[in-house]
Design a protein around this motif. Structure first.
Motif, PDB file in Angstrom:
ATOM      1  N   THR A  68       0.737  -0.971   0.335  1.00  0.00           N
ATOM      2  CA  THR A  68       0.083   0.130   0.063  1.00  0.00           C
ATOM      3  C   THR A  68       0.753   1.514   0.335  1.00  0.00           C
ATOM      4  OG1 THR A  68      -1.197  -1.497   1.299  1.00  0.00           O
ATOM      5  CG2 THR A  68      -2.071   1.188   1.305  1.00  0.00           C
ATOM      6  N   PHE A  69       0.898   2.185  -1.311  1.00  0.00           N
ATOM      7  CA  PHE A  69       2.053   3.073  -1.132  1.00  0.00           C
ATOM      8  C   PHE A  69       1.504   4.259  -0.274  1.00  0.00           C
ATOM      9  CE2 PHE A  69       4.126   6.290  -3.564  1.00  0.00           C
ATOM     10  CZ  PHE A  69       3.802   7.218  -3.837  1.00  0.00           C
ATOM     11  N   SER A  70       0.420   4.647   0.128  1.00  0.00           N
ATOM     12  CA  SER A  70       0.378   5.394   0.952  1.00  0.00           C
ATOM     13  C   SER A  70       0.592   5.183   2.020  1.00  0.00           C
ATOM     14  CB  SER A  70      -1.309   5.610   0.901  1.00  0.00           C
ATOM     15  OG  SER A  70      -2.366   4.894   1.244  1.00  0.00           O
ATOM     16  N   ASN A  71       1.122   3.577   2.317  1.00  0.00           N
ATOM     17  CA  ASN A  71       1.496   3.468   4.101  1.00  0.00           C
ATOM     18  C   ASN A  71       2.337   4.806   4.192  1.00  0.00           C
ATOM     19  OD1 ASN A  71      -1.641   2.656   4.101  1.00  0.00           O
ATOM     20  ND2 ASN A  71      -0.217   0.809   4.752  1.00  0.00           N
ATOM     21  N   TYR A  72       3.579   4.610   2.765  1.00  0.00           N
ATOM     22  CA  TYR A  72       4.942   4.991   3.451  1.00  0.00           C
ATOM     23  C   TYR A  72       5.334   6.544   3.038  1.00  0.00           C
ATOM     24  CZ  TYR A  72       4.613   0.019   4.109  1.00  0.00           C
ATOM     25  OH  TYR A  72       4.191  -1.516   4.236  1.00  0.00           O
ATOM     26  N   ALA A  73       6.224   6.727   3.537  1.00  0.00           N
ATOM     27  CA  ALA A  73       7.002   7.789   3.293  1.00  0.00           C
ATOM     28  C   ALA A  73       7.857   7.468   1.869  1.00  0.00           C
ATOM     29  CB  ALA A  73       7.677   8.503   4.064  1.00  0.00           C
ATOM     30  N   MET A  74       7.862   8.551   1.056  1.00  0.00           N
ATOM     31  CA  MET A  74       9.208   7.861  -0.227  1.00  0.00           C
ATOM     32  C   MET A  74       9.615   9.178  -0.659  1.00  0.00           C
ATOM     33  SD  MET A  74       7.386   5.446  -1.742  1.00  0.00           S
ATOM     34  CE  MET A  74       8.353   6.025  -3.531  1.00  0.00           C
ATOM     35  N   GLY A  75      11.105   8.284  -0.789  1.00  0.00           N
ATOM     36  CA  GLY A  75      12.315   9.104  -1.175  1.00  0.00           C
ATOM     37  C   GLY A  75      13.061   9.208  -2.240  1.00  0.00           C
ATOM     38  N   ALA A 114      12.564  13.737   0.629  1.00  0.00           N
ATOM     39  CA  ALA A 114      11.947  12.487   0.875  1.00  0.00           C
ATOM     40  C   ALA A 114       9.901  13.834   1.281  1.00  0.00           C
ATOM     41  CB  ALA A 114      12.477  11.880   1.962  1.00  0.00           C
ATOM     42  N   ILE A 115       9.241  13.092   1.069  1.00  0.00           N
ATOM     43  CA  ILE A 115       8.186  13.250   1.161  1.00  0.00           C
ATOM     44  C   ILE A 115       7.487  12.071   2.261  1.00  0.00           C
ATOM     45  CG2 ILE A 115       7.072  12.098  -0.486  1.00  0.00           C
ATOM     46  CD1 ILE A 115       5.645  15.269  -0.920  1.00  0.00           C
ATOM     47  N   THR A 116       6.152  13.161   3.020  1.00  0.00           N
ATOM     48  CA  THR A 116       5.470  12.121   3.553  1.00  0.00           C
ATOM     49  C   THR A 116       4.310  11.659   3.305  1.00  0.00           C
ATOM     50  OG1 THR A 116       4.510  14.010   4.657  1.00  0.00           O
ATOM     51  CG2 THR A 116       6.107  13.685   6.061  1.00  0.00           C
ATOM     52  N   TRP A 117       3.844  10.184   3.940  1.00  0.00           N
ATOM     53  CA  TRP A 117       3.107   9.725   3.360  1.00  0.00           C
ATOM     54  C   TRP A 117       1.894  10.655   2.948  1.00  0.00           C
ATOM     55  CZ3 TRP A 117      -1.756   9.297   5.041  1.00  0.00           C
ATOM     56  CH2 TRP A 117      -2.294   9.555   6.537  1.00  0.00           C
ATOM     57  N   SER A 118       1.221  11.429   3.722  1.00  0.00           N
ATOM     58  CA  SER A 118       0.744  12.275   3.112  1.00  0.00           C
ATOM     59  C   SER A 118       0.589  13.996   2.969  1.00  0.00           C
ATOM     60  CB  SER A 118      -0.154  12.456   5.377  1.00  0.00           C
ATOM     61  OG  SER A 118       1.332  13.566   5.472  1.00  0.00           O
ATOM     62  N   ARG A 148       4.224  13.741  -4.732  1.00  0.00           N
ATOM     63  CA  ARG A 148       3.104  11.803  -4.914  1.00  0.00           C
ATOM     64  C   ARG A 148       1.695  12.264  -5.394  1.00  0.00           C
ATOM     65  NH1 ARG A 148       4.073   8.904   0.209  1.00  0.00           N
ATOM     66  NH2 ARG A 148       2.939   7.766  -0.533  1.00  0.00           N
ATOM     67  N   ASP A 149       1.547  11.505  -5.753  1.00  0.00           N
ATOM     68  CA  ASP A 149       0.157  10.776  -6.366  1.00  0.00           C
ATOM     69  C   ASP A 149      -0.181  10.150  -5.003  1.00  0.00           C
ATOM     70  OD1 ASP A 149      -2.329  10.208  -7.502  1.00  0.00           O
ATOM     71  OD2 ASP A 149      -1.931  11.242  -9.186  1.00  0.00           O
ATOM     72  N   ASN A 150      -1.018   9.646  -5.003  1.00  0.00           N
ATOM     73  CA  ASN A 150      -1.181   8.355  -3.789  1.00  0.00           C
ATOM     74  C   ASN A 150      -2.351   7.700  -4.935  1.00  0.00           C
ATOM     75  OD1 ASN A 150       0.351   9.021  -2.129  1.00  0.00           O
ATOM     76  ND2 ASN A 150      -0.609   9.282  -0.459  1.00  0.00           N
ATOM     77  N   ALA A 151      -3.224   8.272  -5.659  1.00  0.00           N
ATOM     78  CA  ALA A 151      -4.119   7.868  -6.790  1.00  0.00           C
ATOM     79  C   ALA A 151      -2.912   6.519  -7.643  1.00  0.00           C
ATOM     80  CB  ALA A 151      -4.748   8.393  -6.977  1.00  0.00           C
TER      81      ALA A 151
END
Length: 124
Positions: free
Chosen positions: A28-35, A50-54, A72-75
């Motif tokens: 589930t992508f939206s659960n994680y921070a991404m960098g 980096a960017i937070t999950w939210s 990020r685009d969680n969709a």
């Protein structure tokens, strides 16, 4: 396991722009921070942004702050890195990865397997 595929790199002149994309699958992508990270020839891989999950908070290393923007685009399970005012010292292979928080990403404590990366070359 998280799988990552980076794209969007290329050859640009100093001052140019590129937009990198990272497609994420496996969890589930939206659960994680991404960098985003990068590795220049003969150097170790380094953290870039980096960017937070939210999508509320971001963090950048000093060398790219004001020039790069992570989003990020969680969709779409995708994270982006908009790179403006590129410099020759930005030349590297760029990678993305997931982490629990932006702080663990700063320490390169990542969750996914490293992908192939995407080459960015900035000429002077």
């Amino acid at each position: 396991q998280v799988q990552l595929v980076e794209s969007g790199g290329g050859l640009v002149q100093t001052g140019g722009s590129l937009r990198l994309s990272c497609a994420v699958s496996g969890r589930t992508f939206s659960n994680y921070a991404m960098g985003w990270f990068r590795q220049a020839p003969g150097q170790e891989r380094e953290f870039v942004a980096a960017i937070t999950w939210s999508d509320i908070s971001t963090y950048y290393v000093r060398s790219v702050k004001g020039r790069f923007t992570i989003s990020r685009d969680n969709a779409k399970n995708t994270v982006y890195l908009q790179m403006n005012s590129l410099k020759p010292e930005d030349t590297a292979v760029y990678y993305c990865n997931a982490g629990a928080t932006i702080w663990t990403l700063r320490e390169a404590r990542v969750i996914g397997s490293w992908g192939q990366g995407t080459q960015v070359t900035v000429t002077s």
